[in-house]
Design a protein around this motif. Structure first.
Motif, PDB file in Angstrom:
ATOM      1  N   GLU A  38       0.969  -1.214  -0.050  1.00 18.00           N
ATOM      2  CA  GLU A  38       0.059   0.201   0.082  1.00 18.00           C
ATOM      3  C   GLU A  38       1.004   1.362   0.095  1.00 18.00           C
ATOM      4  N   ASP A  39       2.021   1.174   0.461  1.00 20.11           N
ATOM      5  CA  ASP A  39       2.855   2.536   0.635  1.00 20.11           C
ATOM      6  C   ASP A  39       3.605   2.655  -0.589  1.00 20.11           C
ATOM      7  N   GLY A  40       3.662   1.581  -1.603  1.00 19.64           N
ATOM      8  CA  GLY A  40       4.165   1.794  -2.855  1.00 19.64           C
ATOM      9  C   GLY A  40       5.707   1.085  -2.890  1.00 19.64           C
ATOM     10  N   HIS A  41       5.998   0.461  -1.924  1.00 24.61           N
ATOM     11  CA  HIS A  41       7.375  -0.314  -2.024  1.00 24.61           C
ATOM     12  C   HIS A  41       7.116  -1.687  -2.542  1.00 24.61           C
ATOM     13  N   VAL A  42       7.991  -2.413  -2.782  1.00 21.47           N
ATOM     14  CA  VAL A  42       7.753  -3.746  -3.275  1.00 21.47           C
ATOM     15  C   VAL A  42       8.706  -4.506  -2.261  1.00 21.47           C
ATOM     16  N   TYR A  43       7.787  -5.584  -1.660  1.00 26.20           N
ATOM     17  CA  TYR A  43       8.321  -6.524  -0.587  1.00 26.20           C
ATOM     18  C   TYR A  43       8.334  -7.945  -0.874  1.00 26.20           C
ATOM     19  N   PRO A  44       9.024  -8.612  -0.549  1.00 29.53           N
ATOM     20  CA  PRO A  44       8.749 -10.021  -0.661  1.00 29.53           C
ATOM     21  C   PRO A  44       7.563 -10.612   0.119  1.00 29.53           C
ATOM     22  N   VAL A  45       6.877 -11.656  -0.527  1.00 28.51           N
ATOM     23  CA  VAL A  45       5.805 -11.979  -0.057  1.00 28.51           C
ATOM     24  C   VAL A  45       5.789 -13.592   0.102  1.00 28.51           C
ATOM     25  N   VAL A  46       5.131 -13.958   1.430  1.00 30.44           N
ATOM     26  CA  VAL A  46       5.032 -15.403   1.681  1.00 30.44           C
ATOM     27  C   VAL A  46       3.656 -15.769   1.772  1.00 30.44           C
ATOM     28  N   ASP A  47       3.267 -16.820   1.136  1.00 34.02           N
ATOM     29  CA  ASP A  47       1.754 -17.022   1.293  1.00 34.02           C
ATOM     30  C   ASP A  47       1.725 -18.343   2.212  1.00 34.02           C
ATOM     31  N   VAL A  48       0.908 -17.894   3.069  1.00 34.64           N
ATOM     32  CA  VAL A  48       0.796 -18.955   4.279  1.00 34.64           C
ATOM     33  C   VAL A  48      -0.655 -19.772   4.126  1.00 34.64           C
ATOM     34  N   ASP A  49      -0.684 -20.847   4.895  1.00 31.75           N
ATOM     35  CA  ASP A  49      -1.916 -21.772   4.737  1.00 31.75           C
ATOM     36  C   ASP A  49      -2.986 -21.009   5.703  1.00 31.75           C
ATOM     37  N   VAL A  50      -2.534 -21.019   6.990  1.00 32.47           N
ATOM     38  CA  VAL A  50      -3.579 -20.482   8.088  1.00 32.47           C
ATOM     39  C   VAL A  50      -2.893 -19.197   8.763  1.00 32.47           C
ATOM     40  N   SER A  51      -3.837 -18.472   9.126  1.00 31.99           N
ATOM     41  CA  SER A  51      -3.252 -17.073  10.054  1.00 31.99           C
ATOM     42  C   SER A  51      -4.528 -17.191  10.824  1.00 31.99           C
ATOM     43  N   SER A  52      -4.384 -16.060  11.471  1.00 31.90           N
ATOM     44  CA  SER A  52      -5.420 -15.649  12.491  1.00 31.90           C
ATOM     45  C   SER A  52      -6.536 -15.393  12.012  1.00 31.90           C
ATOM     46  N   ALA A  53      -6.715 -14.961  10.705  1.00 34.53           N
ATOM     47  CA  ALA A  53      -7.925 -14.581   9.792  1.00 34.53           C
ATOM     48  C   ALA A  53      -8.539 -15.780   9.508  1.00 34.53           C
TER      49      ALA A  53
END
Length: 81
Positions: A38-53
Motif C-alpha cells: 500500500e505504501d508503494g514499496h515492493v516487498y517479498p511475499v510469503v503465502d501461508v496456509d493458516v493465519s489468525s484470519a
C-alpha cells in the motif's frame, strides 16, 4: 553478535490467500515472489496456509471435543475394580 552470520532481517508481507488477508511485518524468511504494498514499496511475499484470519480458534468455528465422554470411557476401562 558475530558479523556476517545472521540472515537479513527485513520487511516481508505474509499473505493468507484463503482469507484474503495480508500483513506487513519484519522477518528473516526469504521468498522469490514480490508484491507492491500500500505504501508503494515492493516487498517479498510469503503465502501461508493458516493465519489468525482463517484459523478456527480465532474465527470461532472450532470444534468442541467431547472430553466428558472421554473421561467416562477412561473410568469405565480403568476405574476402581
Amino acid at each position: 553478535m558475530k558479523r556476517n552470520i545472521h540472515p537479513d532481517y527485513r520487511p516481508v508481507v505474509f499473505r493468507d490467500p484463503g482469507a484474503g488477508v495480508a500483513f506487513l511485518t519484519r522477518s528473516t524468511v526469504t521468498s522469490r515472489k514480490t508484491v507492491t504494498w500500500e505504501d508503494g514499496h515492493v516487498y517479498p511475499v510469503v503465502d501461508v496456509d493458516v493465519s489468525s484470519a482463517s484459523h478456527p480458534f480465532h474465527t470461532g468455528r472450532g470444534r468442541v471435543l467431547d472430553t466428558a465422554g472421554r473421561v467416562e470411557r477412561f473410568r469405565r476401562r480403568y476405574g476402581t475394580r
